[in-house]
Write a protein that holds these residues in place. Structure first.
Motif, PDB file in Angstrom:
ATOM      1  N   LEU A 114      -0.175   6.621   6.943  1.00 13.14           N
ATOM      2  CA  LEU A 114      -0.727   6.010   8.148  1.00 13.14           C
ATOM      3  C   LEU A 114      -1.614   4.825   7.811  1.00 13.14           C
ATOM      4  O   LEU A 114      -1.581   3.806   8.493  1.00 13.14           O
ATOM      5  N   PHE A 115      -2.399   4.958   6.753  1.00 14.95           N
ATOM      6  CA  PHE A 115      -3.221   3.842   6.333  1.00 14.95           C
ATOM      7  C   PHE A 115      -2.346   2.660   5.935  1.00 14.95           C
ATOM      8  O   PHE A 115      -2.590   1.525   6.337  1.00 14.95           O
ATOM      9  N   ALA A 116      -1.303   2.951   5.168  1.00 12.06           N
ATOM     10  CA  ALA A 116      -0.389   1.882   4.753  1.00 12.06           C
ATOM     11  C   ALA A 116       0.268   1.235   5.959  1.00 12.06           C
ATOM     12  O   ALA A 116       0.438   0.019   6.015  1.00 12.06           O
ATOM     13  N   ALA A 117       0.631   2.038   6.938  1.00 15.31           N
ATOM     14  CA  ALA A 117       1.249   1.495   8.151  1.00 15.31           C
ATOM     15  C   ALA A 117       0.276   0.589   8.880  1.00 15.31           C
ATOM     16  O   ALA A 117       0.645  -0.479   9.358  1.00 15.31           O
ATOM     17  N   PHE A 135       8.751   9.847   8.980  1.00 17.67           N
ATOM     18  CA  PHE A 135       7.686   8.916   9.353  1.00 17.67           C
ATOM     19  C   PHE A 135       7.160   8.220   8.103  1.00 17.67           C
ATOM     20  O   PHE A 135       7.043   6.995   8.056  1.00 17.67           O
ATOM     21  N   ASN A 136       6.866   9.013   7.072  1.00 16.02           N
ATOM     22  CA  ASN A 136       6.352   8.447   5.818  1.00 16.02           C
ATOM     23  C   ASN A 136       7.359   7.507   5.163  1.00 16.02           C
ATOM     24  O   ASN A 136       6.983   6.481   4.598  1.00 16.02           O
ATOM     25  N   HIS A 137       8.640   7.857   5.241  1.00 18.28           N
ATOM     26  CA  HIS A 137       9.682   6.987   4.676  1.00 18.28           C
ATOM     27  C   HIS A 137       9.694   5.631   5.378  1.00 18.28           C
ATOM     28  O   HIS A 137       9.815   4.586   4.731  1.00 18.28           O
ATOM     29  N   ILE A 138       9.558   5.641   6.696  1.00 16.78           N
ATOM     30  CA  ILE A 138       9.535   4.373   7.440  1.00 16.78           C
ATOM     31  C   ILE A 138       8.315   3.559   7.007  1.00 16.78           C
ATOM     32  O   ILE A 138       8.410   2.348   6.793  1.00 16.78           O
ATOM     33  N   VAL A 139       7.175   4.221   6.859  1.00 22.16           N
ATOM     34  CA  VAL A 139       5.966   3.519   6.409  1.00 22.16           C
ATOM     35  C   VAL A 139       6.195   2.889   5.043  1.00 22.16           C
ATOM     36  O   VAL A 139       5.901   1.710   4.827  1.00 22.16           O
TER      37      VAL A 139
END
Length: 146
Positions: free
Chosen positions: A10-13, A118-122
């Motif tokens: 989430l931070f990376a996103a 979700f993490n993969h998309i980020v």
């Protein structure tokens, strides 16, 4: 699936999307501060396709789901941050964090994505401008820009 990975993702996103999504609406971010300079090359993620293949493998529906989840999770993070400021005891802060983690996972899953998707998309959008632009456009649309 590690909850810390979700936080990290989430931070990376936020770092990857925020300047692109809101730069047109708000004051432009100063150049060279939009994205932190990479200190090191990210380690390759096993079983993940290359950047261009990743872009092709992320459907418009997944981008829609990601945008819904991202907006919900940001709201949860903001509420948790406010609640943490008023927490007077470590146990109370731990409770706020645990609830936020649970709520974020539920928000991602409610969107129709799994946490690892979700993490993969980020991860993909931090390395792939096409995916980043698709997500930024969808977020801008969701937040009244379109």
């Amino acid at each position: 699936m590690s909850l810390r990975l979700l936080y990290s993702a989430l931070f990376a996103a936020s770092v990857a999307v925020a300047p692109a999504a809101w730069a047109q609406v708000q004051e432009p971010a100063p150049p060279a501060q939009e994205y932190p300079a990479p200190a090191q090359e990210a380690p390759p993620v096993s079983d993940m396709p290359s950047d261009s293949a990743s872009s092709a493998n992320i459907s418009d529906q997944q981008i829609e789901q990601f945008a819904d989840a991202y907006i919900a999770v940001q709201g949860i993070q903001e509420k948790a941050a406010n609640d943490l400021q008023t927490a007077t005891e470590p146990a109370q802060a731990d409770q706020v964090k645990a609830k936020a983690e649970s709520d974020m996972i539920a928000a991602v899953e409610k969107s129709g994505l799994k946490v690892d998707e979700f993490n993969h998309i980020v991860e993909t959008m931090t390395a792939n401008a096409d995916v980043r632009e698709r997500v930024a456009a969808k977020l801008q649309e969701r937040q009244g820009g379109g």
